[in-house]
Design a protein around this motif. Structure first.
Motif, PDB file in Angstrom:
ATOM      1  N   LYS A  48       4.989  -7.765  22.568  1.00  0.00           N
ATOM      2  CA  LYS A  48       3.831  -7.164  21.909  1.00  0.00           C
ATOM      3  C   LYS A  48       3.209  -6.155  22.861  1.00  0.00           C
ATOM      4  CE  LYS A  48      -0.031  -8.746  19.074  1.00  0.00           C
ATOM      5  NZ  LYS A  48      -0.821  -9.892  18.629  1.00  0.00           N
ATOM      6  N   PHE A  49       2.818  -5.032  22.345  1.00  0.00           N
ATOM      7  CA  PHE A  49       2.119  -4.051  23.177  1.00  0.00           C
ATOM      8  C   PHE A  49       1.133  -3.293  22.309  1.00  0.00           C
ATOM      9  CE2 PHE A  49       5.951  -2.055  21.586  1.00  0.00           C
ATOM     10  CZ  PHE A  49       5.517  -0.811  21.139  1.00  0.00           C
ATOM     11  N   GLY A  50       0.219  -2.617  22.973  1.00  0.00           N
ATOM     12  CA  GLY A  50      -0.781  -1.867  22.212  1.00  0.00           C
ATOM     13  C   GLY A  50      -2.023  -1.628  23.037  1.00  0.00           C
ATOM     14  N   ARG A  51      -3.096  -1.392  22.362  1.00  0.00           N
ATOM     15  CA  ARG A  51      -4.371  -1.203  23.032  1.00  0.00           C
ATOM     16  C   ARG A  51      -5.423  -1.963  22.233  1.00  0.00           C
ATOM     17  NH1 ARG A  51      -7.691   4.409  23.955  1.00  0.00           N
ATOM     18  NH2 ARG A  51      -9.253   3.519  25.355  1.00  0.00           N
ATOM     19  N   TYR A  52      -6.109  -2.847  22.929  1.00  0.00           N
ATOM     20  CA  TYR A  52      -7.066  -3.701  22.229  1.00  0.00           C
ATOM     21  C   TYR A  52      -8.054  -2.878  21.423  1.00  0.00           C
ATOM     22  CZ  TYR A  52      -5.405  -7.717  24.824  1.00  0.00           C
ATOM     23  OH  TYR A  52      -4.618  -8.717  25.316  1.00  0.00           O
ATOM     24  N   GLY A  53      -8.191  -3.243  20.174  1.00  0.00           N
ATOM     25  CA  GLY A  53      -9.143  -2.565  19.304  1.00  0.00           C
ATOM     26  C   GLY A  53      -8.641  -1.272  18.718  1.00  0.00           C
ATOM     27  N   HIS A  54      -7.414  -0.842  19.109  1.00  0.00           N
ATOM     28  CA  HIS A  54      -6.894   0.444  18.616  1.00  0.00           C
ATOM     29  C   HIS A  54      -5.607   0.258  17.817  1.00  0.00           C
ATOM     30  CE1 HIS A  54      -9.720   3.014  20.930  1.00  0.00           C
ATOM     31  NE2 HIS A  54      -9.760   1.931  21.694  1.00  0.00           N
ATOM     32  N   TYR A  55      -4.609  -0.348  18.426  1.00  0.00           N
ATOM     33  CA  TYR A  55      -3.354  -0.559  17.720  1.00  0.00           C
ATOM     34  C   TYR A  55      -2.559  -1.638  18.435  1.00  0.00           C
ATOM     35  CZ  TYR A  55      -0.896   1.911  21.439  1.00  0.00           C
ATOM     36  OH  TYR A  55      -0.389   2.259  22.655  1.00  0.00           O
TER      37      TYR A  55
END
Lengths: 700, 325
Positions: free
Chosen positions: A111-118
């Motif tokens: 899992k990867f992403g940016r908290y609150g963004h995607y």
């Protein structure tokens, strides 16, 4: 209470609730938080990972003991796992989790992403389902199964002279592999767009029965199924409510629509030729497309309404197979254009207009419309003889469910509640067109304090079956039989739920339930059913290092059914009594560097069946199963980064099953069985693994 | 025209007035239990001056700090409680100035969460729903809310790993209340819950749904065929009770009978099928190996009725009207 009284009562309640609301909504003004940073907060950042490596030895393991784990044979398996997480100051993160890498039950997520963004997630999950490793068959091949060339067909299994020499082992079981990718994007607070794709591959073998009028055999049918599901949608939520819209497509694929096999039998019927081959259809490809809209609206007076609508079409256009397995046989048509449409509309209400009162209710409408072509098809008996022409039934139904209830806190210690539900189903092309199932209940909760609460619930239900249409009585069916899901039924039920948590260290719970069913107007079929259940748990955590529990359960199910060959009154009965008991316990203890966990469980099931002429029932041998399990795990933290774990699992299962015990391939003259018995194992699993941690060691 | 007598009208309005008065004076503020705090913090408390820094002066234990390993504890998550401009601990626990500065018995408690909390269950859940209404659209009408179960009874927000969100550990959380389901999972025929390969939420929507038994999909069959798509059909030859509800024959939580059936064949089948010929025959121990009625064995042993009628979920064979092909 008259409608006029009800209106006045409602006005009073609303006024009271509004006044209560006014008191409750006196809230503090929010401060200026723009400069709040929290210097003391141990916010997580940096990277950390762990890698586990070791070995697992399965002693005495077999398909049954490793049914879902993959530790399914006496062997050594690799024990490998790894986990990692990374987060930076911008809130970008990445994690992965890989478990049981040396087994068929391996799983992993990235899992990867940016908290609150995607965020984006990838996943894999292996799910073995081992059935039998003791099955045998004389047939070989995949979707076209043949007998050995020297095979001599016989009228019964007793005459199959080459059978013993031809038998070979075949493993029965499947492995389901699930691959998935999903993503979410949050364009602004409260809003998200999402999409996902998932593929399930199911492969292996499963047992399929096939019959030639009075002769039957079991086959090991190859499984090679694939289901792809794609979903996309958007969701919004805010203080006023929420809304979610999604569309999904699920496609099931099976490249093998027909399993053919060489017939091991000669015809039992004099002067009737046997057929050289037989055929069994396999699941047809299908596709389901759906659109769902759900949402909720927040109302005044601590109330909310939610709704759901769903529209699904299921299509099946697989090519039809030939009418028989004779070489010149043709399909009756290209396909039948299967088309089922489902609709779902529902509305729910939840309300606490007054702190002492909770109201809840729901109404749901479900419709299944079958728009597939009804086809009149000649039925070929034993793949050889043209029999009657039968029209394919298409089943439609409409189901309306209404339920609701109210709970009122009468005093500091006591609450009462009443409620009920009603399910009405209208069907087509079935013997009973209409059933109405109504249930009402009342409950009392007494919670005098000191962590004690006792809830008693009881009620009754009645199902009324109307609109019997003898047009749909199957040919030869005794008109006195009442199908159990389509017959009148009276049910009495009661539940008990007791919780006592005198302090945070101790919790005792006890639950029980009773169901009593009477099919009073049924002459044949299911006549009576009775179920009693009980379960309990005691958990004690005297300190932060130690916790202990014991739990257990009991269940008894009794049924009485009747039948008859003629259309007169019932001539035979069957009584079935199944009992199940389980008890278990365990502890967890954590010392400075040591962790210990012990769990034990014991379960038994006993099934008593007796059947025969009314007044002269004969008992079957008892069905019996016993399961014992003990699991011990010891963990040792050698250094801040290195840990060792030793685990030992003991599993023993034994069972007696009159349907399988002693049933070899030739035991039954007209059934060429696969000879597998009921589950038995006496297995131990010993594992030793080392875990090494990298990066920033967890601070909290 | 009103047909009520004046005395009757008076009686009705008196009843209404009494109910109103009883409601006003007998009730505590909305959402609060007897003896519990209201959903917001005690009435006149203000928010703290410095947010979480104030709280962590006292609450610095590991059990609290676990939240910084979770999505709730990310300063870069603008929508989360620790995002820029948010109220941090007081987002969920309510204004804490009086609590931080009070002493001894005069120190009011904040909004508390969990099984032994003083805050009412409804008020606890309302705090969560103020942000998470989208994931719990049907919460208000759901069985958990009706039975006074709050979000924090299942979710442990201050723990780095919330057990109920992990497939391998979720079942333990659910069965701490639904204890009979733990027993069911011990039965010989079961879904792989105790093996950690499935979770209750694989089928159920614990935050509420409009389907029976709070299922994730709109019906029992749509839920089952999410994984068992081979039984979705529509088949050329359908089996009525299968098309209507898989649970007519199966017990999805576990059974001592094969294939999670409610009762084993042939008896389960004979509860509906009494057709002239073998379905209407009484099957007795005579049909067992060594019994006198060996010709009946195929109807009773191994797969019983399924030895021939193996396509009980539906057949796509043109000659499959008896679900044998």
């Amino acid at each position: 209470m008259s409608p006029r009284h009800m209106i006045k009562f409602s006005i009073a309640t609303i006024l009271a609730a509004a006044a209560s609301q006014a008191v409750a909504t006196e809230a503090a003004a929010p401060p200026d938080t723009s400069e709040w940073a929290c210097s003391a907060c141990p916010f997580d950042k940096g990277a950390q990972a762990d890698v586990t490596a070791g070995a697992i030895y399965g002693d005495g393991a077999n398909a049954a003991s490793g049914r879902f784990t993959g530790i399914d044979r006496q062997s050594t398996f690799i024990d490998a796992a790894s986990h990692a997480s990374y987060v930076n100051e911008k809130g970008q993160f990445a994690t992965y989790s890989l478990d049981d890498l040396g087994l068929d039950s391996r799983s992993g997520t990235v899992k990867f992403g940016r908290y609150g963004h995607y965020d984006v997630a990838l996943k894999y999950d292996g799910q073995p389902f081992r059935r039998y490793d003791t099955a045998v068959t004389p047939l070989s091949g995949g979707m076209s199964q043949t007998l050995p060339s020297e095979w001599t067909a016989a009228g019964s299994t007793l005459g199959m002279t080459e059978l013993d020499a031809a038998l070979h082992d075949v493993k029965i079981g499947t492995l389901r592999k699930t691959y998935g990718v999903s993503g979410r994007w949050f364009p602004h607070s409260g809003m998200q767009l999402f999409a996902s794709f998932e593929r399930q591959d199911k492969s292996g073998t499963q047992i399929v029965g096939a019959g030639f009028l009075t002769q039957a055999l079991q086959l090991a049918a190859p499984v090679n199924f694939q289901t792809d599901t794609f979903e996309v949608g958007a969701a919004w939520s805010g203080k006023g409510g929420s809304l979610r819209i999604s569309a999904a497509d699920s496609k099931f694929r099976n490249d093998d629509p027909l399993l053919t096999f060489q017939n091991p039998y000669l015809s039992l019927v004099e002067n009737l030729d046997s057929v050289p081959n037989g055929a069994v259809s396999r699941p047809p490809e299908n596709e389901a497309r759906s659109v769902n809209i759900t949402g909720s609206i927040t109302l005044p007076l601590n109330s909310s309404v939610s709704f759901a609508t769903g529209f699904t079409t299921i299509k099946q256009s697989a090519a039809l197979v030939p009418v028989t397995s004779q070489p010149d046989a043709l399909p009756p048509a290209e396909g039948f254009d299967g088309d089922v449409r489902l609709q779902h509309y529902a509305l729910t209400l939840g309300s606490r207009p007054w702190s002492r009162l909770h109201l809840h209710g729901r109404i749901a409408y479900d419709e299944r419309g079958d728009y597939g072509n009804a086809m009149a098809l000649t039925q070929y008996l034993t793949d050889l003889v043209a029999g009657p022409t039968v029209t394919t039934p298409r089943f439609d139904f409409v189901r309306v469910r209404v339920d609701g209830g109210a709970d009122v806190r009468l005093s500091k210690y006591t609450s009462i509640g009443v409620g009920g539900d009603r399910v009405e189903i209208n069907r087509t092309q079935q013997l009973v067109r209409h059933t109405e199932d109504g249930r009402t209940y009342g409950k009392v909760k007494w919670a005098p304090g000191a962590g004690f609460a006792l809830t008693l619930k009881g009620g009754a239900a009645h199902r009324d079956a109307r609109g019997i249409d003898l047009t749909y009585l199957p040919v030869g069916q005794n008109p006195l039989v009442s199908m159990f899901n389509l017959s009148n039924r009276d049910r009495e039920f009661g539940d008990l739920d007791m919780v006592w948590s005198p302090n945070e260290k101790l919790s005792i719970t006890l639950q029980g339930s009773l169901n009593n069913d009477k099919y009073g107007r049924s002459v044949m079929g299911l006549l009576e059913g009775r179920e009693q259940r009980g379960a309990g748990n005691i958990t004690w955590s005297p300190n932060e290092k130690l916790s202990l529990y014991i739990d257990g359960g009991y269940q008894s199910r009794e049924t009485l059914q009747a039948g008859a060959f003629s259309t007169a009154s019932a001539s035979w009965e069957a009584k079935i009594n199944d009992k199940f008991r389980n008890i278990g316990g365990g502890l967890k203890y954590t010392a400075e560097r040591w962790e210990y966990a012990i769990d034990v469980a014991h379960a038994t099931s006993v099934g008593q069946t007796s059947s025969g002429l009314v007044g002269g029932l004969a008992p079957f041998p008892e069905l019996n199963a016993r399961y014992d399990n003990a699991r011990v795990t010891v963990g040792y933290t050698a250094t801040e980064r290195l840990g060792v774990r030793l685990r030992y699992v003991y599993q023993k299962y034994s069972s007696l099953d009159w349907a399988l015990d002693g049933v070899g391939p030739a035991t039954v003259p007209n059934l060429l069985a696969m000879g597998y018995g009921p589950d038995h194992y006496n297995a131990s699993v010993l594992g030793l693994s080392f875990t090494y941690k990298y990066g920033t060691v967890a601070s909290p | 025209m009103c047909d009520h007598q004046p005395t009757a009208r008076l009686r009705d309005w008196a009843l209404a007035a009494c109910l109103t008065a009883f409601s006003l004076f007998g009730s505590t503020p909305a959402g609060a239990a007897e003896g519990a705090v209201p959903p917001a913090a005690p009435a006149k408390s203000a928010y703290s001056k410095t947010g979480a820094d104030t709280c962590l002066d006292c609450h610095d234990e590991a059990a609290v700090a676990g939240i910084f390993k979770t999505a709730h504890g990310r300063p870069t998550n603008d929508a989360g409680p620790f995002g820029h401009g948010q109220l941090q601990c007081e987002s969920c626990h309510g204004p804490g100035d009086l609590h931080a500065n009070g002493k001894g018995k005069t120190r009011p408690h904040l909004i508390q969460f969990g099984k032994n909390a003083l805050t009412s269950k409804a008020a606890q859940s309302e705090q969560c729903l103020s942000c998470h209404r989208g994931t719990a659209a049907h919460w208000g009408g759901n069985a958990h809310a009706a039975n006074d179960v709050s979000c924090a009874d299942c979710h442990k927000l201050h723990q780095a790993k919330d057990a109920v969100r992990d497939v391998a550990t979720q079942t333990d959380v659910c069965t701490s209340c639904h204890q009979a389901r733990k027993s069911d999972a011990m039965k010989s025929s079961h879904h792989p819950l105790r093996e950690g390969k499935m979770a209750c939420s694989s089928c159920h929507a614990p935050h509420g749904s409009t389907a029976p038994a709070q299922l994730k999909k709109d019906s029992v069959n749509e839920t089952c065929t999410t994984c068992h798509a081979e039984y979705r059909g529509p088949f050329l030859w359908e089996h009525g009770p299968v098309a209507e509800d898989c649970a007519n024959c199966h017990q999805p939580h576990g059974s001592s009978q094969p294939a999670m059936l409610k009762t084993r064949a042939p008896f389960l089948c004979q509860q509906c099928h009494e057709v002239q010929g073998h379905p209407a025959v009484s099957y007795t121990p005579d049909g067992l190996p060594g019994g006198s009625g060996t010709q009946r064995g195929a109807f009773l042993l191994a797969g019983s009725c399924l030895n021939c009628h193996s396509k009980v979920h539906g057949s796509n064979h043109p000659s499959g009207s008896k679900l044998m092909r």
